[in-house]
Design an enzyme around this catalytic site. Structure first.
Site, PDB file in Angstrom:
ATOM      1  N   GLY A   1     -10.245   1.643 -56.478  1.00  0.00           N
ATOM      2  CA  GLY A   1      -9.118   0.740 -57.314  1.00  0.00           C
ATOM      3  C   GLY A   1      -9.455   0.194 -58.325  1.00  0.00           C
ATOM      4  O   GLY A   1      -8.788  -0.208 -59.142  1.00  0.00           O
TER       5      GLY A   1
ATOM      6  N   TYR B   1     -11.100  10.720 -39.225  1.00  0.00           N
ATOM      7  CA  TYR B   1     -10.094   9.911 -39.906  1.00  0.00           C
ATOM      8  C   TYR B   1      -9.215   9.384 -38.703  1.00  0.00           C
ATOM      9  O   TYR B   1      -8.240  10.381 -38.415  1.00  0.00           O
ATOM     10  CB  TYR B   1      -9.388  10.448 -40.982  1.00  0.00           C
ATOM     11  CG  TYR B   1     -10.249  10.821 -42.342  1.00  0.00           C
ATOM     12  CD1 TYR B   1     -11.524  10.412 -42.425  1.00  0.00           C
ATOM     13  CD2 TYR B   1      -9.725  11.646 -43.376  1.00  0.00           C
ATOM     14  CE1 TYR B   1     -12.365  10.442 -43.596  1.00  0.00           C
ATOM     15  CE2 TYR B   1     -10.656  11.941 -44.386  1.00  0.00           C
ATOM     16  CZ  TYR B   1     -12.027  11.337 -44.560  1.00  0.00           C
ATOM     17  OH  TYR B   1     -12.528  11.728 -45.815  1.00  0.00           O
TER      18      TYR B   1
HETATM   19  N1  LIG Z   1     -16.811  13.060 -48.316  1.00  0.00           N
HETATM   20  C1  LIG Z   1     -16.668  11.691 -48.348  1.00  0.00           C
HETATM   21  O1  LIG Z   1     -17.690  10.997 -48.106  1.00  0.00           O
HETATM   22  C2  LIG Z   1     -15.402  10.934 -48.730  1.00  0.00           C
HETATM   23  C3  LIG Z   1     -15.295   9.493 -48.732  1.00  0.00           C
HETATM   24  C4  LIG Z   1     -14.088   8.962 -49.330  1.00  0.00           C
HETATM   25  C5  LIG Z   1     -12.965   9.773 -49.297  1.00  0.00           C
HETATM   26  N2  LIG Z   1     -13.063  11.014 -49.206  1.00  0.00           N
HETATM   27  C6  LIG Z   1     -11.838  11.908 -49.664  1.00  0.00           C
HETATM   28  O2  LIG Z   1     -11.603  11.704 -50.873  1.00  0.00           O
HETATM   29  C7  LIG Z   1     -10.183  11.329 -50.869  1.00  0.00           C
HETATM   30  C8  LIG Z   1      -9.873  10.303 -52.042  1.00  0.00           C
HETATM   31  O3  LIG Z   1     -10.907   9.166 -51.905  1.00  0.00           O
HETATM   32  P1  LIG Z   1     -10.548   7.755 -52.090  1.00  0.00           P
HETATM   33  O4  LIG Z   1      -9.463   7.303 -51.380  1.00  0.00           O
HETATM   34  O5  LIG Z   1     -11.779   6.742 -52.020  1.00  0.00           O
HETATM   35  O6  LIG Z   1     -10.386   7.435 -53.683  1.00  0.00           O
HETATM   36  P2  LIG Z   1      -8.873   7.296 -54.762  1.00  0.00           P
HETATM   37  O7  LIG Z   1      -8.333   8.672 -54.682  1.00  0.00           O
HETATM   38  O8  LIG Z   1      -9.622   7.004 -55.698  1.00  0.00           O
HETATM   39  O9  LIG Z   1      -7.826   6.658 -53.971  1.00  0.00           O
HETATM   40  C9  LIG Z   1      -8.210   5.007 -53.862  1.00  0.00           C
HETATM   41  C10 LIG Z   1      -6.739   4.276 -54.069  1.00  0.00           C
HETATM   42  O10 LIG Z   1      -5.940   4.691 -54.944  1.00  0.00           O
HETATM   43  C11 LIG Z   1      -4.697   4.436 -54.932  1.00  0.00           C
HETATM   44  N3  LIG Z   1      -3.993   5.429 -55.751  1.00  0.00           N
HETATM   45  C12 LIG Z   1      -3.701   6.841 -55.826  1.00  0.00           C
HETATM   46  N4  LIG Z   1      -2.912   6.924 -56.941  1.00  0.00           N
HETATM   47  C13 LIG Z   1      -2.837   5.928 -57.483  1.00  0.00           C
HETATM   48  C14 LIG Z   1      -2.110   5.532 -58.762  1.00  0.00           C
HETATM   49  N5  LIG Z   1      -1.271   6.536 -59.272  1.00  0.00           N
HETATM   50  N6  LIG Z   1      -1.908   4.178 -59.104  1.00  0.00           N
HETATM   51  C15 LIG Z   1      -2.303   3.223 -58.298  1.00  0.00           C
HETATM   52  N7  LIG Z   1      -3.237   3.484 -57.248  1.00  0.00           N
HETATM   53  C16 LIG Z   1      -3.250   4.872 -56.845  1.00  0.00           C
HETATM   54  C17 LIG Z   1      -4.352   5.160 -53.418  1.00  0.00           C
HETATM   55  O11 LIG Z   1      -3.396   4.403 -52.722  1.00  0.00           O
HETATM   56  P3  LIG Z   1      -2.337   5.148 -51.643  1.00  0.00           P
HETATM   57  O12 LIG Z   1      -3.428   5.837 -50.534  1.00  0.00           O
HETATM   58  O13 LIG Z   1      -1.673   3.872 -51.312  1.00  0.00           O
HETATM   59  O14 LIG Z   1      -1.641   6.172 -52.235  1.00  0.00           O
HETATM   60  C18 LIG Z   1      -5.956   4.827 -52.797  1.00  0.00           C
HETATM   61  O15 LIG Z   1      -5.676   3.601 -52.087  1.00  0.00           O
HETATM   62  C19 LIG Z   1      -9.737  10.700 -49.456  1.00  0.00           C
HETATM   63  O16 LIG Z   1      -8.458  10.711 -49.242  1.00  0.00           O
HETATM   64  C20 LIG Z   1     -10.624  11.455 -48.390  1.00  0.00           C
HETATM   65  O17 LIG Z   1      -9.854  12.713 -48.138  1.00  0.00           O
HETATM   66  C21 LIG Z   1     -14.319  11.620 -48.840  1.00  0.00           C
END
Ligand SMILES: NC(=O)c1ccc[n+]([C@@H]2O[C@H](COP(=O)([O-])OP(=O)(O)OC[C@H]3O[C@@H](n4cnc5c(N)ncnc54)[C@H](OP(=O)(O)O)[C@@H]3O)[C@@H](O)[C@H]2O)c1
Length: 323
Positions: free
Chosen positions: A212, A61
């Site tokens: 999103g 990352y």
């Molecule tokens: N193992 C894997 O393959 C893998 C793949 C992808 C992700 N991950 C891990 O999982 C974590 C979460 O995954 P993700 O980022 O894909 O999904 P997510 O948690 O659904 O986040 C997606 C977006 O939602 C936004 N968000 C958070 N809270 C919100 C709210 N209350 N209202 C509106 N929008 C909100 C975040 O914005 P902001 O960032 O602007 O706060 C982010 O851009 C990542 O940070 C990473 O550590 C792992």
């Protein structure tokens, strides 16, 4: 603010917060993104102050930037944090070139991760994927060796199949499975979730908002530079139809006095004691809303409604999760 309960990470595992902080979007990945560094560090620290101890990163990352951020945030308070690190993805110029899971490479990765994080032991260390280029025995066996050496505490896995999960667990006990799961992406319910449950492995569930889609903020068509346009779910009539489904979530949120994102997180949270929503939050303002989500419950009628509108396959098109 709500207190986040702790759950054991897998059978007899360490106690971790039932809500995890995903740090990925604090750094550029896939050639885009990244947030204000001071705000990211403050977000991590406020999460720790609020009892969210599970921090998730990957050494790829931001080419190590994300680990350095976490290192700065936990300086002087190592014991407040449970640090989960993925390894194995090789990126160049914002593109993923492939996986390198050779034992020699894993031993190299961990040295760099420990230095960037400024710690002696990684709590949960996990290959970001598995492929056939290196035998699973060698990948898992190398992490098992690192556990014996004291450089790692627990083994995790990410984005794998039920068969791979069973195989990995037979080589060394797996504490946690990191996998995409949301109302929009329920494919793991068929065999991976039952396998994790049978084996006593915790599920660290990411992408709760489905890139999103479930936040209720998205409008069709997306701006031309939106990264989501790479995925068929967000293109043309798929997006229009998918947003019609999200209206159900928006209406329910209005009735319950909360936000669609809170419902999306709450739904994942209520799928089981062993399931932890892992949510990206790059700014402190996200924390109260997402922490409150952990206290939201559903009536049987509400669950029926969600399960009908978001039945497996109801959301048209895929993202990178449908491999
Ligand atoms: N193992 C894997 O393959 C893998 C793949 C992808 C992700 N991950 C891990 O999982 C974590 C979460 O995954 P993700 O980022 O894909 O999904 P997510 O948690 O659904 O986040 C997606 C977006 O939602 C936004 N968000 C958070 N809270 C919100 C709210 N209350 N209202 C509106 N929008 C909100 C975040 O914005 P902001 O960032 O602007 O706060 C982010 O851009 C990542 O940070 C990473 O550590 C792992």
């Amino acid at each position: 603010m709500k207190t986040i309960p702790k759950i054991p990470l897998g059978n007899n595992g360490p106690l971790v917060s039932k809500l995890g902080l995903g740090c990925m979007r604090m750094s550029p990945v896939w050639g885009r993104g990244g947030s204000d560094e001071n705000e990211s560090i403050a977000t991590i620290q406020q999460a720790l102050d609020s009892g969210i101890n599970f921090l998730n990163t990957g050494d790829f990352y931001g080419s190590g930037h994300n680990e350095m951020l976490i290192g700065k945030a936990i300086k002087g308070r190592r014991d407040d944090a449970f640090i989960s690190v993925k390894f194995g993805a090789v990126f160049y110029g914002g593109q993923m070139l492939g996986l390198d899971l050779r034992p020699m490479s894993i031993k190299n990765y961990i040295n760099y991760s420990l230095v960037r994080l400024g710690i002696d032991t990684i709590d949960l260390y996990q290959p970001c994927r598995l492929d056939n280029s290196v035998p699973v025995e060698d990948v898992i066996g190398t992490v098992a060796d690192l556990i014996k050496e004291g450089k790692v505490r627990y083994l995790g896995v990410s984005e794998i199949t039920a068969d791979q999960l069973r195989k990995a667990n037979a080589i060394h006990p797996v504490a946690a499975l990191e996998i995409g799961y949301s109302l929009a992406d329920r494919q793991i319910e068929t065999d991976l979730l039952p396998a994790a449950r049978d084996l006593g492995i915790a599920v660290v569930a990411f992408a709760n908002t489905a890139e999103g889609l479930l936040t209720g903020d998205m409008k069709a068509p997306l701006p031309k530079d939106a990264y989501q346009l790479h995925f068929s779910r967000f293109q043309g009539s798929n997006l229009t139809k998918n947003l019609e489904k999200v209206e159900v979530l928006k209406q329910m949120a209005q009735q319950k006095g909360c936000t669609p994102t809170q419902l999306a997180i709450a739904w994942v949270n209520t799928q089981g004691e062993h399931i932890m929503p892992l949510v990206s939050m790059s700014r402190r303002t996200r924390l109260p809303e997402n922490m409150e989500a952990m206290g939201i419950t559903f009536t049987p009628e509400e669950l029926d409604l969600l399960n009908t509108h978001f039945a497996p396959g109801a959301i048209l098109g895929g993202t990178y999760l449908q491999r």
